[in-house]
Motif scaffolding. Structure first.
Motif, PDB file in Angstrom:
ATOM      1  N   LEU A  84       0.847  -1.189   0.000  1.00  0.00           N
ATOM      2  CA  LEU A  84       0.000   0.000   0.000  1.00  0.00           C
ATOM      3  C   LEU A  84       0.885   1.242   0.000  1.00  0.00           C
ATOM      4  CD1 LEU A  84      -3.130   0.615   0.254  1.00  0.00           C
ATOM      5  CD2 LEU A  84      -2.642   1.160   2.641  1.00  0.00           C
ATOM      6  N   PRO A  85       0.648   2.166  -0.928  1.00  0.00           N
ATOM      7  CA  PRO A  85       1.412   3.417  -0.897  1.00  0.00           C
ATOM      8  C   PRO A  85       1.145   4.190   0.392  1.00  0.00           C
ATOM      9  CG  PRO A  85       0.243   3.154  -2.977  1.00  0.00           C
ATOM     10  CD  PRO A  85      -0.292   2.112  -2.046  1.00  0.00           C
ATOM     11  N   ARG A  86       2.135   4.897   0.856  1.00  0.00           N
ATOM     12  CA  ARG A  86       1.964   5.721   2.063  1.00  0.00           C
ATOM     13  C   ARG A  86       1.337   7.052   1.660  1.00  0.00           C
ATOM     14  NH1 ARG A  86       7.089   3.417   2.712  1.00  0.00           N
ATOM     15  NH2 ARG A  86       7.234   1.979   4.473  1.00  0.00           N
ATOM     16  N   ILE A  87       0.172   7.337   2.226  1.00  0.00           N
ATOM     17  CA  ILE A  87      -0.489   8.598   1.884  1.00  0.00           C
ATOM     18  C   ILE A  87      -0.705   9.485   3.105  1.00  0.00           C
ATOM     19  CG2 ILE A  87      -1.614   7.534  -0.110  1.00  0.00           C
ATOM     20  CD1 ILE A  87      -4.216   7.564   1.443  1.00  0.00           C
ATOM     21  N   GLY A  88      -0.141   9.110   4.244  1.00  0.00           N
ATOM     22  CA  GLY A  88      -0.166   9.967   5.422  1.00  0.00           C
ATOM     23  C   GLY A  88      -1.558  10.379   5.837  1.00  0.00           C
ATOM     24  N   ASP A  89      -1.803  11.688   5.856  1.00  0.00           N
ATOM     25  CA  ASP A  89      -3.112  12.224   6.257  1.00  0.00           C
ATOM     26  C   ASP A  89      -4.105  12.250   5.100  1.00  0.00           C
ATOM     27  OD1 ASP A  89      -2.456  12.681   8.919  1.00  0.00           O
ATOM     28  OD2 ASP A  89      -1.601  14.656   8.487  1.00  0.00           O
ATOM     29  N   GLY A  90      -3.770  11.565   4.037  1.00  0.00           N
ATOM     30  CA  GLY A  90      -4.679  11.523   2.900  1.00  0.00           C
ATOM     31  C   GLY A  90      -5.960  10.763   3.214  1.00  0.00           C
ATOM     32  N   VAL A  91      -6.844  10.716   2.227  1.00  0.00           N
ATOM     33  CA  VAL A  91      -8.156  10.086   2.364  1.00  0.00           C
ATOM     34  C   VAL A  91      -8.336   9.084   1.237  1.00  0.00           C
ATOM     35  CG1 VAL A  91     -10.649  10.499   2.177  1.00  0.00           C
ATOM     36  CG2 VAL A  91      -9.241  12.007   3.580  1.00  0.00           C
ATOM     37  N   CYS A  92      -8.945   7.965   1.560  1.00  0.00           N
ATOM     38  CA  CYS A  92      -9.325   6.983   0.553  1.00  0.00           C
ATOM     39  C   CYS A  92     -10.831   7.064   0.322  1.00  0.00           C
ATOM     40  CB  CYS A  92      -8.950   5.571   1.000  1.00  0.00           C
ATOM     41  SG  CYS A  92      -9.579   4.255  -0.082  1.00  0.00           S
ATOM     42  N   VAL A  93     -11.226   7.216  -0.931  1.00  0.00           N
ATOM     43  CA  VAL A  93     -12.648   7.157  -1.294  1.00  0.00           C
ATOM     44  C   VAL A  93     -12.875   5.835  -2.013  1.00  0.00           C
ATOM     45  CG1 VAL A  93     -14.555   8.225  -2.538  1.00  0.00           C
ATOM     46  CG2 VAL A  93     -12.783   9.668  -1.501  1.00  0.00           C
ATOM     47  N   ALA A  94     -13.572   4.927  -1.355  1.00  0.00           N
ATOM     48  CA  ALA A  94     -13.886   3.617  -1.935  1.00  0.00           C
ATOM     49  C   ALA A  94     -15.301   3.675  -2.504  1.00  0.00           C
ATOM     50  CB  ALA A  94     -13.782   2.528  -0.874  1.00  0.00           C
ATOM     51  N   ILE A  95     -15.437   3.289  -3.773  1.00  0.00           N
ATOM     52  CA  ILE A  95     -16.707   3.449  -4.475  1.00  0.00           C
ATOM     53  C   ILE A  95     -17.196   2.090  -4.958  1.00  0.00           C
ATOM     54  CG2 ILE A  95     -17.910   4.605  -6.359  1.00  0.00           C
ATOM     55  CD1 ILE A  95     -15.678   6.703  -6.349  1.00  0.00           C
ATOM     56  N   SER A  96     -18.437   1.751  -4.626  1.00  0.00           N
ATOM     57  CA  SER A  96     -18.973   0.446  -5.001  1.00  0.00           C
ATOM     58  C   SER A  96     -20.492   0.478  -4.946  1.00  0.00           C
ATOM     59  CB  SER A  96     -18.452  -0.641  -4.051  1.00  0.00           C
ATOM     60  OG  SER A  96     -19.038  -1.891  -4.297  1.00  0.00           O
ATOM     61  N   GLN A  97     -21.126  -0.299  -5.819  1.00  0.00           N
ATOM     62  CA  GLN A  97     -22.566  -0.467  -5.713  1.00  0.00           C
ATOM     63  C   GLN A  97     -22.901  -1.449  -4.595  1.00  0.00           C
ATOM     64  OE1 GLN A  97     -24.569  -1.207  -9.554  1.00  0.00           O
ATOM     65  NE2 GLN A  97     -22.635  -0.630 -10.499  1.00  0.00           N
ATOM     66  N   SER A  98     -22.248  -2.616  -4.627  1.00  0.00           N
ATOM     67  CA  SER A  98     -22.586  -3.675  -3.677  1.00  0.00           C
ATOM     68  C   SER A  98     -21.837  -3.560  -2.356  1.00  0.00           C
ATOM     69  CB  SER A  98     -22.292  -5.041  -4.293  1.00  0.00           C
ATOM     70  OG  SER A  98     -20.890  -5.228  -4.445  1.00  0.00           O
ATOM     71  N   GLY A  99     -20.616  -3.031  -2.394  1.00  0.00           N
ATOM     72  CA  GLY A  99     -19.794  -2.976  -1.193  1.00  0.00           C
ATOM     73  C   GLY A  99     -19.318  -4.327  -0.729  1.00  0.00           C
ATOM     74  N   ARG A 100     -19.180  -5.277  -1.664  1.00  0.00           N
ATOM     75  CA  ARG A 100     -18.852  -6.647  -1.280  1.00  0.00           C
ATOM     76  C   ARG A 100     -17.666  -7.250  -2.039  1.00  0.00           C
ATOM     77  NH1 ARG A 100     -24.042  -6.050   0.255  1.00  0.00           N
ATOM     78  NH2 ARG A 100     -24.728  -7.297   2.056  1.00  0.00           N
ATOM     79  N   SER A 101     -17.080  -6.539  -2.960  1.00  0.00           N
ATOM     80  CA  SER A 101     -15.988  -7.109  -3.745  1.00  0.00           C
ATOM     81  C   SER A 101     -14.748  -7.311  -2.868  1.00  0.00           C
ATOM     82  CB  SER A 101     -15.645  -6.202  -4.921  1.00  0.00           C
ATOM     83  OG  SER A 101     -14.749  -6.837  -5.785  1.00  0.00           O
ATOM     84  N   THR A 102     -14.168  -8.492  -2.959  1.00  0.00           N
ATOM     85  CA  THR A 102     -13.082  -8.877  -2.059  1.00  0.00           C
ATOM     86  C   THR A 102     -11.882  -7.955  -2.159  1.00  0.00           C
ATOM     87  OG1 THR A 102     -13.768 -11.182  -2.264  1.00  0.00           O
ATOM     88  CG2 THR A 102     -11.562 -10.778  -1.405  1.00  0.00           C
ATOM     89  N   ASP A 103     -11.491  -7.587  -3.389  1.00  0.00           N
ATOM     90  CA  ASP A 103     -10.295  -6.754  -3.535  1.00  0.00           C
ATOM     91  C   ASP A 103     -10.505  -5.356  -2.965  1.00  0.00           C
ATOM     92  OD1 ASP A 103     -12.086  -6.087  -5.517  1.00  0.00           O
ATOM     93  OD2 ASP A 103     -10.621  -6.105  -7.145  1.00  0.00           O
ATOM     94  N   LEU A 104     -11.699  -4.824  -3.108  1.00  0.00           N
ATOM     95  CA  LEU A 104     -11.993  -3.506  -2.559  1.00  0.00           C
ATOM     96  C   LEU A 104     -11.944  -3.539  -1.035  1.00  0.00           C
ATOM     97  CD1 LEU A 104     -12.861  -0.670  -3.601  1.00  0.00           C
ATOM     98  CD2 LEU A 104     -15.200  -1.347  -3.111  1.00  0.00           C
ATOM     99  N   LEU A 105     -12.513  -4.586  -0.451  1.00  0.00           N
ATOM    100  CA  LEU A 105     -12.493  -4.716   1.009  1.00  0.00           C
ATOM    101  C   LEU A 105     -11.075  -4.902   1.521  1.00  0.00           C
ATOM    102  CD1 LEU A 105     -15.634  -6.998   1.513  1.00  0.00           C
ATOM    103  CD2 LEU A 105     -15.478  -4.509   1.754  1.00  0.00           C
ATOM    104  N   SER A 106     -10.246  -5.635   0.788  1.00  0.00           N
ATOM    105  CA  SER A 106      -8.848  -5.808   1.188  1.00  0.00           C
ATOM    106  C   SER A 106      -8.121  -4.469   1.219  1.00  0.00           C
ATOM    107  CB  SER A 106      -8.128  -6.757   0.225  1.00  0.00           C
ATOM    108  OG  SER A 106      -8.678  -8.048   0.286  1.00  0.00           O
TER     109      SER A 106
END
Length: 340
Positions: A84-106
């Motif tokens: 995982l890249p180091r992003i410090g105080d950055g924010v991750c926006v995770a986008i999904s319809q189902s919210g269940r895909s394994t790679d996204l959850l990982s």
């Protein structure tokens, strides 16, 4: 044309946007307050398919309206390559319809271990992704039964627009957002029959956009593939000049998503080149000599992509039927795609 599930669901996008406007103010204000207290030097988006295309629109919005650098993080970086890249105080926006895909959850799990703040834009507010996020922005699209995502895609575009309007209110007035439900209904009623007629027997095409329009060009190319069995490649109006335009000829149609912004002149110049090479060119909005203008709603350039993709969805549904296909059930595909 038959009212397929795709037709019915896309037609309801205006109601979805209105629901977001009514319901999401509180969580967006909380996100704005958190970012005011600890600003994010960078935002990374994590998504696949149509959700990733919508992330491209969010990237454009945040970079041009809020001055925040945005990068797309492929989910496989965390799920397969276990880094995982180091992003410090950055924010991750995770986008999904189902919210269940394994790679996204990982990816989100890895972000949490690194103490990165996570915003989930998700249609299923009871999904694992929603449970893991620091902030949940519900898409309010409701059940979407057609395999082709339509109302949920527009919902995601709008969620990005709504979020940016809260983070940078001076650049996106609230009146612009409030007008969208009615404008989406107007866009749905527009007639793009010339495009349907031209592509009824086509084998492939280029879909062109730039700036705010590149995200919907990518989405349209995907929909051509999955609903119409029509090979389509999406390119930036700038990038297509770096090699792909060598294929311009009378056998290659072009669909160009044009907005009335700073990129318009470069798009017009590309249209002129394509017409000169004998391509059959369809352009949203302003007519160019030798090209076919597709009708659009008169609206600010920053929201034109939402309205143009809404008109496109109706045309894509009708084109699929014209080609003897069921847009609700593309071969080899299913509604929830789980990748690792």
């Amino acid at each position: 044309m038959s009212r397929t599930l795709m037709w019915l669901e896309a037609a309801s996008a205006s109601k979805v946007v209105a629901e977001q406007l009514a319901q999401n103010g509180g969580v967006l204000a909380a996100i704005a307050a958190a970012l005011a207290e600890t600003p994010a030097p960078v935002v990374v988006t994590c998504a696949r398919g149509s959700s990733d295309h919508a992330a491209g629109y969010l990237k454009f919005l945040l970079e041009t309206r809020a001055g925040t650098l945005v990068a797309s993080l492929p989910p496989s970086v965390a799920s397969i390559y276990e880094t995982l890249p180091r992003i410090g105080d950055g924010v991750c926006v995770a986008i999904s319809q189902s919210g269940r895909s394994t790679d996204l959850l990982s990816t989100v799990e890895a972000m949490q271990r690194d103490k990165v703040r996570v915003i989930a834009m998700v249609n299923d507010a009871d999904s694992p992704l929603a449970a893991m996020a620091d902030f949940v922005v519900p898409l309010h699209a409701g059940v979407e039964r057609s395999v082709a995502a339509t109302k949920s895609y527009i919902a995601t575009l709008f969620a990005g627009l709504h979020l940016t309007s809260v983070l940078a209110p001076a650049t996106l007035p609230s009146s612009l957002l409030a007008a969208l439900p009615q404008q989406l209904d107007q866009a749905w009623a527009l007639d793009w029959t010339p495009l349907i007629d031209a592509l009824a027997d086509a084998r492939g095409l280029y879909v062109i956009g730039r700036g705010a329009g590149l995200a919907v060009a990518a989405e349209a190319a995907l929909k051509f593939k999955e609903t119409c069995a029509l090979h389509a490649e999406a390119f930036s109006a700038a990038e297509v000049r770096h090699g792909p335009m060598a294929l311009f000829d009378a056998d290659l149609p072009l669909l160009v998503f044009r907005q009335d912004d700073a990129a318009a002149d470069s798009i017009d110049a590309l249209v002129d080149i394509a017409v000169g090479q004998g391509c059959r060119v369809f352009v949203t909005g302003r007519a160019r000599a030798g090209a076919t203008a597709l009708p659009v709603i008169d609206a600010p350039a920053i929201v034109q992509p939402l309205l143009q993709i809404q008109s496109f969805y109706r045309a894509a549904n009708d084109l699929a039927l014209r080609r003897g296909l069921d847009p609700d059930n593309p071969p080899l595909l299913r509604k929830v795609t789980v990748t690792v």
